[in-house]
Write a protein that holds these residues in place. Structure first.
Motif, PDB file in Angstrom:
ATOM      1  N   THR A  39     -60.992 -14.671 166.606  1.00 56.38           N
ATOM      2  CA  THR A  39     -61.183 -15.404 165.354  1.00 56.38           C
ATOM      3  C   THR A  39     -61.636 -16.834 165.603  1.00 56.38           C
ATOM      4  O   THR A  39     -62.484 -17.363 164.881  1.00 56.38           O
ATOM      5  CB  THR A  39     -59.873 -15.408 164.545  1.00 56.38           C
ATOM      6  N   ASN A  40     -61.070 -17.477 166.614  1.00 54.78           N
ATOM      7  CA  ASN A  40     -61.456 -18.858 166.902  1.00 54.78           C
ATOM      8  C   ASN A  40     -62.930 -18.960 167.271  1.00 54.78           C
ATOM      9  O   ASN A  40     -63.615 -19.906 166.875  1.00 54.78           O
ATOM     10  CB  ASN A  40     -60.594 -19.430 168.032  1.00 54.78           C
ATOM     11  N   TYR A  41     -63.405 -17.995 168.034  1.00 54.20           N
ATOM     12  CA  TYR A  41     -64.820 -18.012 168.405  1.00 54.20           C
ATOM     13  C   TYR A  41     -65.687 -17.805 167.165  1.00 54.20           C
ATOM     14  O   TYR A  41     -66.736 -18.433 167.017  1.00 54.20           O
ATOM     15  CB  TYR A  41     -65.118 -16.928 169.437  1.00 54.20           C
ATOM     16  N   PHE A  42     -65.260 -16.922 166.279  1.00 58.34           N
ATOM     17  CA  PHE A  42     -65.989 -16.719 165.028  1.00 58.34           C
ATOM     18  C   PHE A  42     -66.059 -18.010 164.231  1.00 58.34           C
ATOM     19  O   PHE A  42     -67.118 -18.384 163.699  1.00 58.34           O
ATOM     20  CB  PHE A  42     -65.304 -15.627 164.194  1.00 58.34           C
ATOM     21  N   LEU A  43     -64.936 -18.729 164.138  1.00 57.76           N
ATOM     22  CA  LEU A  43     -64.928 -19.991 163.391  1.00 57.76           C
ATOM     23  C   LEU A  43     -65.825 -21.032 164.043  1.00 57.76           C
ATOM     24  O   LEU A  43     -66.451 -21.848 163.357  1.00 57.76           O
ATOM     25  CB  LEU A  43     -63.497 -20.519 163.279  1.00 57.76           C
ATOM     26  N   GLN A  44     -65.905 -21.010 165.372  1.00 64.95           N
ATOM     27  CA  GLN A  44     -66.821 -21.928 166.066  1.00 64.95           C
ATOM     28  C   GLN A  44     -68.277 -21.615 165.721  1.00 64.95           C
ATOM     29  O   GLN A  44     -69.082 -22.518 165.494  1.00 64.95           O
ATOM     30  CB  GLN A  44     -66.607 -21.837 167.573  1.00 64.95           C
ATOM     31  N   LEU A  45     -68.613 -20.315 165.671  1.00 65.38           N
ATOM     32  CA  LEU A  45     -69.970 -19.923 165.302  1.00 65.38           C
ATOM     33  C   LEU A  45     -70.282 -20.337 163.865  1.00 65.38           C
ATOM     34  O   LEU A  45     -71.365 -20.848 163.573  1.00 65.38           O
ATOM     35  CB  LEU A  45     -70.142 -18.412 165.444  1.00 65.38           C
ATOM     36  N   LEU A  46     -69.343 -20.092 162.967  1.00 66.94           N
ATOM     37  CA  LEU A  46     -69.552 -20.449 161.561  1.00 66.94           C
ATOM     38  C   LEU A  46     -69.664 -21.965 161.398  1.00 66.94           C
ATOM     39  O   LEU A  46     -70.494 -22.459 160.625  1.00 66.94           O
ATOM     40  CB  LEU A  46     -68.403 -19.900 160.713  1.00 66.94           C
ATOM     41  N   ASN A 101     -73.353 -18.938 150.235  1.00 67.93           N
ATOM     42  CA  ASN A 101     -73.815 -17.564 150.094  1.00 67.93           C
ATOM     43  C   ASN A 101     -73.378 -16.739 151.310  1.00 67.93           C
ATOM     44  O   ASN A 101     -73.732 -17.064 152.449  1.00 67.93           O
ATOM     45  CB  ASN A 101     -75.348 -17.553 149.956  1.00 67.93           C
ATOM     46  N   VAL A 102     -72.618 -15.686 151.057  1.00 69.89           N
ATOM     47  CA  VAL A 102     -72.040 -14.885 152.150  1.00 69.89           C
ATOM     48  C   VAL A 102     -73.137 -14.262 153.011  1.00 69.89           C
ATOM     49  O   VAL A 102     -73.097 -14.322 154.243  1.00 69.89           O
ATOM     50  CB  VAL A 102     -71.113 -13.791 151.585  1.00 69.89           C
ATOM     51  N   LYS A 103     -74.135 -13.638 152.380  1.00 68.25           N
ATOM     52  CA  LYS A 103     -75.186 -12.964 153.138  1.00 68.25           C
ATOM     53  C   LYS A 103     -76.008 -13.967 153.947  1.00 68.25           C
ATOM     54  O   LYS A 103     -76.425 -13.685 155.073  1.00 68.25           O
ATOM     55  CB  LYS A 103     -76.101 -12.182 152.194  1.00 68.25           C
ATOM     56  N   TYR A 104     -76.227 -15.144 153.375  1.00 73.10           N
ATOM     57  CA  TYR A 104     -76.979 -16.180 154.096  1.00 73.10           C
ATOM     58  C   TYR A 104     -76.221 -16.612 155.344  1.00 73.10           C
ATOM     59  O   TYR A 104     -76.788 -16.730 156.431  1.00 73.10           O
ATOM     60  CB  TYR A 104     -77.220 -17.383 153.179  1.00 73.10           C
ATOM     61  N   GLN A 105     -74.930 -16.856 155.202  1.00 69.64           N
ATOM     62  CA  GLN A 105     -74.126 -17.296 156.343  1.00 69.64           C
ATOM     63  C   GLN A 105     -74.020 -16.202 157.401  1.00 69.64           C
ATOM     64  O   GLN A 105     -74.159 -16.470 158.600  1.00 69.64           O
ATOM     65  CB  GLN A 105     -72.732 -17.712 155.881  1.00 69.64           C
ATOM     66  N   ALA A 106     -73.791 -14.956 156.961  1.00 72.22           N
ATOM     67  CA  ALA A 106     -73.691 -13.856 157.920  1.00 72.22           C
ATOM     68  C   ALA A 106     -75.011 -13.657 158.648  1.00 72.22           C
ATOM     69  O   ALA A 106     -75.037 -13.438 159.868  1.00 72.22           O
ATOM     70  CB  ALA A 106     -73.290 -12.573 157.187  1.00 72.22           C
ATOM     71  N   GLY A 107     -76.125 -13.749 157.915  1.00 66.99           N
ATOM     72  CA  GLY A 107     -77.444 -13.620 158.540  1.00 66.99           C
ATOM     73  C   GLY A 107     -77.694 -14.729 159.543  1.00 66.99           C
ATOM     74  O   GLY A 107     -78.258 -14.495 160.622  1.00 66.99           O
ATOM     75  N   GLY A 108     -77.267 -15.952 159.200  1.00 68.81           N
ATOM     76  CA  GLY A 108     -77.430 -17.077 160.114  1.00 68.81           C
ATOM     77  C   GLY A 108     -76.646 -16.880 161.401  1.00 68.81           C
ATOM     78  O   GLY A 108     -77.146 -17.172 162.494  1.00 68.81           O
ATOM     79  N   LEU A 109     -75.439 -16.362 161.283  1.00 74.47           N
ATOM     80  CA  LEU A 109     -74.619 -16.131 162.476  1.00 74.47           C
ATOM     81  C   LEU A 109     -75.228 -15.048 163.363  1.00 74.47           C
ATOM     82  O   LEU A 109     -75.185 -15.142 164.589  1.00 74.47           O
ATOM     83  CB  LEU A 109     -73.204 -15.715 162.065  1.00 74.47           C
ATOM     84  N   MET A 110     -75.817 -14.031 162.752  1.00 69.66           N
ATOM     85  CA  MET A 110     -76.418 -12.958 163.537  1.00 69.66           C
ATOM     86  C   MET A 110     -77.672 -13.427 164.274  1.00 69.66           C
ATOM     87  O   MET A 110     -78.061 -12.845 165.278  1.00 69.66           O
ATOM     88  CB  MET A 110     -76.766 -11.767 162.634  1.00 69.66           C
ATOM     89  N   ARG A 111     -78.317 -14.473 163.780  1.00 72.36           N
ATOM     90  CA  ARG A 111     -79.507 -14.987 164.460  1.00 72.36           C
ATOM     91  C   ARG A 111     -79.154 -15.906 165.624  1.00 72.36           C
ATOM     92  O   ARG A 111     -80.019 -16.234 166.437  1.00 72.36           O
ATOM     93  CB  ARG A 111     -80.410 -15.726 163.463  1.00 72.36           C
ATOM     94  N   ARG A 116     -75.547 -13.162 170.021  1.00 72.82           N
ATOM     95  CA  ARG A 116     -76.156 -12.108 170.828  1.00 72.82           C
ATOM     96  C   ARG A 116     -75.539 -12.042 172.226  1.00 72.82           C
ATOM     97  O   ARG A 116     -75.527 -10.988 172.857  1.00 72.82           O
ATOM     98  CB  ARG A 116     -77.664 -12.367 170.963  1.00 72.82           C
ATOM     99  N   ARG A 117     -75.051 -13.181 172.706  1.00 74.79           N
ATOM    100  CA  ARG A 117     -74.467 -13.227 174.044  1.00 74.79           C
ATOM    101  C   ARG A 117     -72.936 -13.148 174.024  1.00 74.79           C
ATOM    102  O   ARG A 117     -72.289 -13.353 175.047  1.00 74.79           O
ATOM    103  CB  ARG A 117     -74.910 -14.507 174.763  1.00 74.79           C
ATOM    104  N   LEU A 118     -72.370 -12.879 172.865  1.00 72.09           N
ATOM    105  CA  LEU A 118     -70.918 -12.790 172.733  1.00 72.09           C
ATOM    106  C   LEU A 118     -70.377 -11.666 173.621  1.00 72.09           C
ATOM    107  O   LEU A 118     -70.757 -10.509 173.470  1.00 72.09           O
ATOM    108  CB  LEU A 118     -70.564 -12.510 171.269  1.00 72.09           C
ATOM    109  N   PRO A 119     -69.524 -11.988 174.605  1.00 66.41           N
ATOM    110  CA  PRO A 119     -69.068 -10.960 175.552  1.00 66.41           C
ATOM    111  C   PRO A 119     -67.925 -10.113 174.989  1.00 66.41           C
ATOM    112  O   PRO A 119     -67.005 -10.630 174.367  1.00 66.41           O
ATOM    113  CB  PRO A 119     -68.601 -11.783 176.756  1.00 66.41           C
ATOM    114  N   PHE A 120     -68.008  -8.814 175.208  1.00 71.66           N
ATOM    115  CA  PHE A 120     -66.938  -7.881 174.848  1.00 71.66           C
ATOM    116  C   PHE A 120     -66.574  -7.077 176.094  1.00 71.66           C
ATOM    117  O   PHE A 120     -67.459  -6.576 176.780  1.00 71.66           O
ATOM    118  CB  PHE A 120     -67.401  -6.922 173.748  1.00 71.66           C
ATOM    119  N   LYS A 121     -65.308  -6.954 176.365  1.00 70.82           N
ATOM    120  CA  LYS A 121     -64.874  -6.208 177.539  1.00 70.82           C
ATOM    121  C   LYS A 121     -64.717  -4.743 177.174  1.00 70.82           C
ATOM    122  O   LYS A 121     -63.924  -4.386 176.298  1.00 70.82           O
ATOM    123  CB  LYS A 121     -63.547  -6.763 178.062  1.00 70.82           C
ATOM    124  N   SER A 122     -65.485  -3.878 177.844  1.00 68.97           N
ATOM    125  CA  SER A 122     -65.427  -2.451 177.538  1.00 68.97           C
ATOM    126  C   SER A 122     -65.689  -1.630 178.795  1.00 68.97           C
ATOM    127  O   SER A 122     -66.826  -1.579 179.292  1.00 68.97           O
ATOM    128  CB  SER A 122     -66.458  -2.086 176.458  1.00 68.97           C
TER     129      SER A 122
END
Length: 298
Positions: A39-46, A101-111, A116-122
Motif C-alpha cells: 500500500t505504501n508503494y501505491f501511495l508513493q506512485l499516486l 477523476n478515478v480513471k484518469y488517475q488509474a491511467g496515469g499510474l499505469m503509464r 511497469r518495473r514494480l517487482p513481485f516475488k513469484s
C-alpha cells in the motif's frame, strides 16, 4: 477487456499453459499478487502522479495565464488583487477536474515506468519462465536440424534442366518447407501467445487493483479529496499572484518573474515539500477509508 476475451485472443497460448498444468495456477497467482501489493508503494506512485500534474500545470500557468495578470496590474497599479486571487483559470480548473477523476488517475499510474518495473516475488512465474526457456531451446535445436535437412533435400532431389518446372515439383518444395519450418514456427508462436497472455493478464489485473485502490480514496472520501486538491491548487495560485504583484511593484519584468517561478517549481525544496504534503494527505484518506478490522489484521 476481461479474462474470457484474453483467453479467446490467445487461445493457443492458453491451451499450452493448460497442457503444462500452469493455467489456473498462474491466473490465481497474478490475481493475488496485484491484490495485495504494498500500500505504501501505491501511495508513493499516486503521490508522484498528482505531483507531476500539479507541477506540469503550474509551469503552463506561469508561462501563459500569469502573463495576463501581470499586464493588467502593470496597466492599472490601483487594481485590487482579490479578483485575481479568486479567478478561475482554465488550466487550473482542468487540473482539479482531472485530479479527482478515478480513471484518469488509474491511467496515469499505469503509464508510470515505476509501475511497469514494480517487482513481485513469484516462484511460480519463475518456474514458468524456466519451462518456456527450455521449450525455446528444444524448438531451436529442432529448427536448426530441420534447416540442414531442408537443404540436403534440395541437393538430393532430381536435377531439372532447361528451367522446366511442374506442379509436382513446386508441391514437393512447399511440403518440404512446411515440414522443416512452418511446424516449428507455429510452436514458437504458441509460446509467444502464452507469454503475451500472462503479460496482458498481469496488466489487466494490476490496472483493476490500482483503480480499486484509487476509487477507495477518491470516491469514498471524495469531499475531503476535493478540499485537499482545492487547497493545494488555490494556495499555490494565490501565492504566485501575490509574489507577482510584489515583484512587479519592485520593477521586475515579467520575464524575470517567470524565470524565478519556473526555477522555484524545479527546486528540490518545492518538490520535497509538495510530495510530503500530498503523501501525508493520501495516507490519512487511505487509513480512514480502510475498514477498522482490516487495519487491525494488516
Amino acid at each position: 477487456m476481461d479474462l474470457t476475451t484474453l483467453e479467446t485472443k490467445y487461445a493457443n497460448g492458453v491451451q499450452l499453459l493448460k497442457q503444462y498444468g500452469y493455467y489456473r495456477r498462474v491466473v490465481e497467482e497474478i490475481h493475488l499478487l496485484v491484490k495485495y501489493f504494498d500500500t505504501n508503494y501505491f501511495l508513493q506512485l499516486l503521490t508522484e502522479n498528482i505531483f507531476d500534474d500539479i507541477k506540469g500545470t503550474f509551469r503552463s500557468f506561469v508561462q501563459k495565464e500569469l502573463g495576463a495578470v501581470y499586464e493588467a496590474l502593470q496597466t492599472d497599479p490601483t487594481l485590487s488583487l482579490t479578483p485575481f486571487l479568486e479567478r478561475e483559470f482554465n488550466s487550473l480548473t482542468i487540473l482539479l477536474s482531472c485530479s479527482l477523476n478515478v480513471k484518469y488517475q488509474a491511467g496515469g499510474l499505469m503509464r508510470f515506468e515505476q509501475t511497469r518495473r514494480l517487482p513481485f516475488k513469484s516462484t511460480l512465474l519463475q518456474t514458468i519462465h524456466r519451462k518456456l526457456n527450455g521449450e525455446i531451446q528444444e524448438y531451436y535445436k529442432e529448427l536448426s536440424d530441420n534447416y540442414k535437412k531442408y537443404f540436403r533435400r534440395q541437393f538430393s532431389a532430381p536435377m531439372n534442366s532447361d528451367s522446366h518446372v511442374s506442379i509436382h515439383c513446386i508441391g514437393d518444395l512447399q511440403k518440404s518447407f512446411e515440414e522443416c519450418f512452418l511446424v516449428q514456427m507455429k510452436k514458437f508462436y504458441t509460446l509467444s501467445e502464452a507469454i503475451q497472455f500472462i503479460h496482458e493478464y498481469f496488466i489487466m489485473e494490476l490496472r483493476a487493483s490500482i483503480q480499486e485502490r484509487v476509487s477507495t480514496i477518491f470516491l469514498e472520501r471524495q469531499d475531503r479529496m476535493a478540499r485537499i486538491m482545492n487547497y493545494f491548487v488555490n494556495d499555490l495560485k494565490r501565492n504566485f499572484i501575490r509574489v507577482l504583484d510584489r515583484q512587479l511593484r519592485r520593477g521586475k519584468s515579467f520575464k524575470w518573474i517567470q524565470k524565478a517561478f519556473l526555477l522555484f517549481l524545479d527546486s528540490p525544496r518545492f518538490e520535497d515539500l509538495m510530495r510530503r504534503v500530498i503523501y501525508q494527505s493520501l495516507s490519512t484518506l487511505q487509513y480512514r477509508s480502510t475498514p477498522s478490522n482490516a487495519r487491525i489484521n494488516s
